[in-house]
Scaffold this active site. Structure first.
Site, mmCIF file in Angstrom:
data_model
loop_
_atom_site.group_PDB
_atom_site.id
_atom_site.type_symbol
_atom_site.label_atom_id
_atom_site.label_comp_id
_atom_site.label_asym_id
_atom_site.label_seq_id
_atom_site.Cartn_x
_atom_site.Cartn_y
_atom_site.Cartn_z
ATOM 1 N NE ARG A 145 -3.784 2.681 2.819
ATOM 2 C CZ ARG A 145 -3.788 3.516 1.785
ATOM 3 N NH1 ARG A 145 -4.798 3.524 0.950
ATOM 4 N NH2 ARG A 145 -2.795 4.365 1.575
ATOM 5 C CB CYS B 99 -0.967 -0.033 1.175
ATOM 6 S SG CYS B 99 -0.184 -0.154 2.796
#
Lengths: 75, 283
Positions: B244, B239
């Site tokens: 994430r 990410c």
């Protein structure tokens, strides 16, 4: 133990400075807590707290708008 | 129970389960938020709070937490090698998943995520505490780091060139295409926008329902399988800074049971700042 219940959790959607956001609020004890999150990817941008929801939310919207207006679209 | 849902039951717990285990001495609940002040606003009673920006990393060089620092951190939290650690946090468990990934790197056996994270706990109007717990310190012993779940730059470069692994970019589509350099409202942290050549975009949030809990295994299979990420090849998720993608790594490895899944924590703040790196733009 100092414990309170989270109350009145609410999520609403808005557009600030041209960006879709989610405004999240809840009450903990006597304090209203508000956070503004970008819709994508879902990260929080600002957080505020205040004695009333209106006060905390107005401040959160203002701060979020300032931050969001700095985001550049490159294409 | 399918193999996948059985696997999920060992790494995911519901808010109800957590509420019933707040005082369980075999369980330690830990909050890890993107917003490092959220814990102080009120946390699950008895939960310890970790700051990802100072406590779950090497603060001198860019790296995950060093082994000795992790041992100290877990020891101070009263976590023993046989403790069930339940992690939760804001933003649908972004940094809780980051902590989960690091605990797995250091070999902690029983780590779980509270499904739905802090958001679900608040939405259910459950109890919050401002008290700081005082756990009895333990002497935690971590394993040597298992880098089979971590991807470094050279491996990502090879994956991009040779297509030997599925590269999954879990950022939002405007970040992936290069339209923006950071999520709206956050500081720009890269020199170039776009994505690693050959990566496909499956934003992390597509793995979650509106209440923040994970989608069913069937839905997740359809989501990733539909994009050709079926676990028949190694998978590398990335990410912007790796949190994430820890979330997606968790989904692929533990909810879908893919064998070879790595988190590239260098992510776009490495690739997008690298002199000479190829960048692809557009969808």
């Amino acid at each position: 133990m100092t414990a309170v219940k989270a109350e009145n959790y609410r999520e609403t959607e808005a557009v600030l400075a041209g960006w879709p956001v989610k405004i999240v609020s809840y009450k903990a004890g006597a304090v209203y807590r508000v956070s503004v999150h970008n819709k994508e990817p879902g990260a929080w941008i600002v957080k505020t707290a205040g004695p009333t929801l209106e006060e905390a939310e107005a401040q959160a919207r203002k701060l979020a708008e300032e931050r969001l207006s700095k985001t550049r679209r490159l294409s | 129970m399918t193999a996948e849902s059985k696997a999920a039951s060992t790494v995911l717990v519901s808010t109800d389960w957590v509420a019933q285990h707040l005082d369980d001495p075999k369980v330690r609940i830990v909050e890890v938020d993107v917003d490092t002040r959220a814990y102080d606003e009120g946390h699950l009673p008895g939960a310890v709070g970790w700051d990802w920006s100072t406590q779950l990393c090497d603060t001198l060089r860019r790296d995950i937490i060093p082994k000795e620092k992790l041992e100290k951190l877990l020891g101070l939290a009263g976590i023993g090698n046989d403790t069930t650690v339940v992690l939760y946090g804001d933003n649908n468990n972004w940094f809780a998943a980051w902590a989960f990934w690091q605990l797995k790197i250091y070999g902690h056996k029983d780590v779980r995520l509270m499904d739905g994270g802090r958001k679900k706990w608040l939405a259910e109007e459950r109890e919050l505490s401002a008290d700081l717990p005082k756990p009895k310190e333990t002497a935690y012993k971590a394993a040597e780091p298992d880098n089979s779940i971590r991807a470094f730059l050279p491996e990502v470069q090879v994956a991009s060139e040779k297509k030997g692994a599925d590269l999954v970019d879990v950022r939002s589509t405007p970040e992936f295409t290069g339209e923006i350099l950071a999520p709206p409202g956050l500081p720009e942290t890269c020199q170039r926008g776009g994505h690693v050549p050959g990566a496909q975009n499956i934003p992390w949030a597509q793995a979650c329902k509106e209440d923040g809990t994970f989608k069913s295994v069937e839905e997740l299979k359809k989501l990733y399988g539909g994009k050709g990420v079926q676990g028949d090849k190694p998978v590398i998720a990335y990410c912007r800074i790796g949190e994430r993608s820890s979330h997606t790594w968790f989904v692929l490895k533990y909810l879908l049971g893919y064998k070879n899944v790595k988190n590239y924590d260098g992510s776009w703040t490495e690739w997008g700042n690298l002199v000479g790196a190829q960048v692809e733009k557009g969808a």
